[in-house]
Structure formats: C-alpha cells, structure tokens
Design an enzyme around this catalytic site. Sequence first.
Site, PDB file in Angstrom:
ATOM      1  CB  THR A 263      -1.081  -0.368   1.412  1.00 20.76           C
ATOM      2  OG1 THR A 263      -1.162   0.844   1.402  1.00 20.76           O
ATOM      3  CG2 THR A 263       0.526  -0.082   2.465  1.00 20.76           C
ATOM      4  CG  ASP A 264      -1.548   4.758  -1.207  1.00 17.19           C
ATOM      5  OD1 ASP A 264      -1.816   4.483  -0.174  1.00 17.19           O
ATOM      6  OD2 ASP A 264      -1.822   6.062  -1.457  1.00 17.19           O
ATOM      7  CD  GLU A 265      -3.741   3.309   4.177  1.00 17.46           C
ATOM      8  OE1 GLU A 265      -3.636   3.424   5.510  1.00 17.46           O
ATOM      9  OE2 GLU A 265      -4.019   3.226   3.910  1.00 17.46           O
TER      10      GLU A 265
ATOM     11  CE1 TYR B 107      -2.693  -2.639   5.719  1.00 17.79           C
ATOM     12  CE2 TYR B 107      -3.089  -0.415   5.120  1.00 17.79           C
ATOM     13  CZ  TYR B 107      -2.977  -1.863   5.149  1.00 17.79           C
ATOM     14  OH  TYR B 107      -3.267  -2.650   4.091  1.00 17.79           O
TER      15      TYR B 107
ATOM     16  CE  LYS C  43       0.241  -4.382   2.881  1.00 18.17           C
ATOM     17  NZ  LYS C  43       0.441  -6.159   2.705  1.00 18.17           N
TER      18      LYS C  43
HETATM   19  N1  LIG Z   1      -8.153  -2.035  -0.186  1.00 11.53           N
HETATM   20  C1  LIG Z   1      -7.287  -1.425  -0.603  1.00 11.53           C
HETATM   21  O1  LIG Z   1      -7.789  -0.225  -0.913  1.00 11.53           O
HETATM   22  C2  LIG Z   1      -5.320  -1.521  -0.942  1.00 11.53           C
HETATM   23  C3  LIG Z   1      -4.985  -0.782  -1.242  1.00 11.53           C
HETATM   24  C4  LIG Z   1      -3.261  -0.931  -1.269  1.00 11.53           C
HETATM   25  C5  LIG Z   1      -3.502  -2.289  -0.614  1.00 11.53           C
HETATM   26  N2  LIG Z   1      -3.915  -2.761  -0.580  1.00 11.53           N
HETATM   27  C6  LIG Z   1      -2.935  -4.168   0.117  1.00 11.53           C
HETATM   28  O2  LIG Z   1      -3.913  -5.118  -1.101  1.00 11.53           O
HETATM   29  C7  LIG Z   1      -4.105  -6.402  -0.332  1.00 11.53           C
HETATM   30  C8  LIG Z   1      -5.097  -6.962  -0.286  1.00 11.53           C
HETATM   31  O3  LIG Z   1      -6.359  -6.091   0.105  1.00 11.53           O
HETATM   32  P1  LIG Z   1      -7.776  -6.150  -0.172  1.00 11.53           P
HETATM   33  O4  LIG Z   1      -8.625  -4.762   0.246  1.00 11.53           O
HETATM   34  O5  LIG Z   1      -8.350  -6.691  -0.501  1.00 11.53           O
HETATM   35  O6  LIG Z   1      -8.036  -7.731   1.663  1.00 11.53           O
HETATM   36  P2  LIG Z   1      -9.258  -7.761   2.478  1.00 11.53           P
HETATM   37  O7  LIG Z   1      -9.513  -7.423   3.273  1.00 11.53           O
HETATM   38  O8  LIG Z   1     -10.569  -7.092   1.314  1.00 11.53           O
HETATM   39  O9  LIG Z   1      -8.906  -9.791   1.929  1.00 11.53           O
HETATM   40  C9  LIG Z   1      -8.061  -9.509   2.735  1.00 11.53           C
HETATM   41  C10 LIG Z   1      -8.108 -11.936   2.796  1.00 11.53           C
HETATM   42  O10 LIG Z   1      -6.733 -12.213   2.954  1.00 11.53           O
HETATM   43  C11 LIG Z   1      -7.155 -13.128   4.385  1.00 11.53           C
HETATM   44  N3  LIG Z   1      -6.327 -13.314   4.870  1.00 11.53           N
HETATM   45  C12 LIG Z   1      -6.034 -12.195   6.452  1.00 11.53           C
HETATM   46  N4  LIG Z   1      -5.440 -13.061   7.317  1.00 11.53           N
HETATM   47  C13 LIG Z   1      -4.807 -14.045   6.532  1.00 11.53           C
HETATM   48  C14 LIG Z   1      -4.303 -14.806   7.338  1.00 11.53           C
HETATM   49  N5  LIG Z   1      -3.428 -14.755   8.842  1.00 11.53           N
HETATM   50  N6  LIG Z   1      -3.939 -16.137   6.470  1.00 11.53           N
HETATM   51  C15 LIG Z   1      -4.515 -16.455   5.300  1.00 11.53           C
HETATM   52  N7  LIG Z   1      -5.421 -15.811   4.411  1.00 11.53           N
HETATM   53  C16 LIG Z   1      -5.912 -14.404   4.940  1.00 11.53           C
HETATM   54  C17 LIG Z   1      -8.822 -13.051   3.716  1.00 11.53           C
HETATM   55  O11 LIG Z   1      -9.508 -14.342   4.926  1.00 11.53           O
HETATM   56  C18 LIG Z   1      -9.277 -12.137   2.684  1.00 11.53           C
HETATM   57  O12 LIG Z   1      -9.856 -12.857   1.983  1.00 11.53           O
HETATM   58  C19 LIG Z   1      -3.572  -6.429   0.842  1.00 11.53           C
HETATM   59  O13 LIG Z   1      -2.146  -7.020   1.604  1.00 11.53           O
HETATM   60  C20 LIG Z   1      -3.229  -4.884   1.348  1.00 11.53           C
HETATM   61  O14 LIG Z   1      -2.093  -4.279   2.429  1.00 11.53           O
HETATM   62  C21 LIG Z   1      -4.730  -3.197   0.055  1.00 11.53           C
END
Ligand SMILES: NC(=O)c1ccc[n+]([C@@H]2O[C@H](COP(=O)([O-])OP(=O)(O)OC[C@H]3O[C@@H](n4cnc5c(N)ncnc54)[C@H](O)[C@@H]3O)[C@@H](O)[C@H]2O)c1
Length: 339
Positions: A142-144, A167, A171
């Site tokens: 993430t950009d965070e 968080y 990350k």
């Molecule tokens: N949502 C955003 O805007 C955003 C932006 C940039 C980066 N990201 C990154 O992208 C990735 C996905 O984000 P998202 O929004 O789809 O997340 P989300 O919360 O919708 O989904 C996370 C998934 O990971 C699984 N999970 C959680 N803990 C786990 C574990 N211990 N073992 C196995 N599986 C596990 C969950 O069951 C879920 O299916 C993350 O790494 C996040 O940091 C998200």
Amino acid sequence: MSHDQDGFPNLVLVTGGAGFIGSAFCRHVLAASDARIVVLDRLTYAASLATLDPLLGTGRVELEVADVADREAVNRVLSHHRPDAIVHFAAETHVDRSIDGPDAFMRTNLIGTFNLLEAARIHWQRLSLADQAGFRMVHVSTDEVFGELGPDGAFHEGSLYAPNSPYAATKAGADHLARTWHRTFGLPVIVTNCSNNYGPHQFPEKLIPLTLLNALEGRRLPVYGTGRNIRDWLHVEDHARGLWAALLRGVPGEAYAFGGGAERRNIDVVRAICNRLDLLRPGRAPHAGLIDHVADRPGHDYRYAIDATKARRTLGWTPSFAFEAGLEATIDWYLANKA
Ligand SMILES: NC(=O)c1ccc[n+]([C@@H]2O[C@H](COP(=O)([O-])OP(=O)(O)OC[C@H]3O[C@@H](n4cnc5c(N)ncnc54)[C@H](O)[C@@H]3O)[C@@H](O)[C@H]2O)c1
C-alpha cells in the site's frame, strides 16, 4: 513447473484470493490467460465465499484454507502445488481495526509474509535454473507505508518509508522483508505499492461500501474530522491489471507504485455517493443529511497521492476507469448485490 507458450505462468498461488483485490486479480488472470490458480486463504471475516464460489466453479481455481502465519501449512501448500508464481495479498487490512487490536496485524502481515517468503525461497531454490529464472513473487502493498503527504507532491518508488498506523507499519515491515529476501537470497520478488482501491466485492467496513450501505438503511454516515483528508482512488480492476503486468514484465527487486490519479477529499466521495442515491433511491433524499462528522481517527494521514510514471512507462500500464464512472458502476453493483 512451467510457463505456457505465451510466457504466462501455468500455476499461480494467490494468497488472500477470497478478499476484495485478490478475487479481482483471480478474475483478471482467468480472463487474460489459461493459468490455473490456487487460492491460499484463511477465510477471515473479510473473505467472501459468494465472491469465491464463481471462481471455484470455473474448474481452474482451487482453494486451500490455510493461515499464512502457520509455517507448516504454507510449506505444505507450496510443496504440494509447486507454483510458477506467487501473488501475496493475504493481510489484515483495516486501519481502524489495527488501532483497536494490532495483534492480528503483526501475526498475519509480518509473520505471515515472513513465512511465505521463507517457503517461497525453499521452493525456488529446489527448481531447475530455467524454472528459477521464470519464477516470480509479487508482494502487494500500500501507499500508506510512506506516511502522509502535505498539499503538494506524490509518493513514488523512491519515497521514504514513514508509516503512521499499526496497519501501515506492518505492511512497511513486510515490504522490507520482501526486499531483503530478494537482495540477500536472490528470490525474484517484486513489491507493489498502491493507493486506495474501490470497486465491487469490497467488505463494507471501508469508506465507499460502508457509506453506501449505511445510506441505503437510513443510518448516520460517519466521516472522520472535517472530511478533508484526500485519497487517490484506483478501481480494483485497474489494480489487478497492474499487478498482472508487474508479474509478467516487472523486474525482480524493483518496486512499482500504482495510483488512479483521482485525488478526492473523503467528504466529496461521501457526497458523490449521496447524490447518486438521491437519483436512484429518491425516497430517502437528501442522503447527505445523514452525514455525521465524528472525532478524527488517531494519527489520521492527511493526504495520499501516487506518481505512477514508472508503472506506466515500464509496464505499459494505464488505468482505464475515470473515478466518477467507476464509482457509479460500483454503486450500481452494490444495489444489485445487496446480500
Ligand atoms: N484495499 C485497498 O485499498 C488496498 C490498497 C493497497 C494495497 N492493499 C493491499 O492489498 C492486499 C489485499 O487487500 P484487500 O483490500 O483485498 O483485503 P481484504 O481485507 O478484502 O482481504 C484480505 C484477504 O486475506 C485473507 N487473510 C487474512 N488473514 C489471513 C491469514 N492469516 N492467512 C491467510 N489469509 C488471510 C482474508 O480471509 C481475505 O480473503 C492487502 O495486502 C492490502 O494491504 C489494499
């Protein structure tokens, strides 16, 4: 262990594939290639079986219910499936939850990423030299991790790490581990840093789906502080395309930043949702009357923005969604898929 004649990996391991972005990535891979996918997911509250089931129904996706923080389970999945590529989404992702209870974030985001990198390293070192050269792991971040911006400028691949929430700190730590496993062990890892995603299938705890579902029920619409905090929004399908491009064309050891060039104040995003609902559900109009400014989030970052020049130039990636059109389509999707 191989790639097809188009150079696509035959088998991709997707951790967190039952979540918001991971599932969008799986849909993209299924459409863009003949690859098969193994989803490794613990199925936490953030996972959606309704999202996952159609993927499993294609016959090209298999689910391994496992915890990335469980080293033995991760080793077992890798040695059983022997993937050609890994894309690591699995994480605890909600900033507010990380403030209320950081333990799960340390466990999944830090220990989980460490376990996956170690399992990937062992798997990769056992491959032939040709297969080692083709193997990739993409660590999705993430950009965070870069902290907050003032009114000017944008984050890019060279920005300093300065995370402000638990968080973001986990990350950031995971990004450092990924970078290190490339530098020290040679594992072909690529790190990506993306701005806020929006689109269908997002768990309704994040700003856009939370606001939308609250407004539909006539509940208050909490907005932190003044609502002037700015996020750079990217449609989840554009992010998925970027990650696939990074997997196919990215250089191991490099980072790529993705953003939509769509900076919006939170309050303006909430108002845009209200305006759309006024049109589609006029019974409760004006929905903006439900907006409730609540005490600001501790450590709340003021502004995020991404300079995605490197991804555009070197991966040939460009976002395709204009924010307003993407937001309207997202609202329509939630109205059609309320359950
Ligand atoms: N949502 C955003 O805007 C955003 C932006 C940039 C980066 N990201 C990154 O992208 C990735 C996905 O984000 P998202 O929004 O789809 O997340 P989300 O919360 O919708 O989904 C996370 C998934 O990971 C699984 N999970 C959680 N803990 C786990 C574990 N211990 N073992 C196995 N599986 C596990 C969950 O069951 C879920 O299916 C993350 O790494 C996040 O940091 C998200």
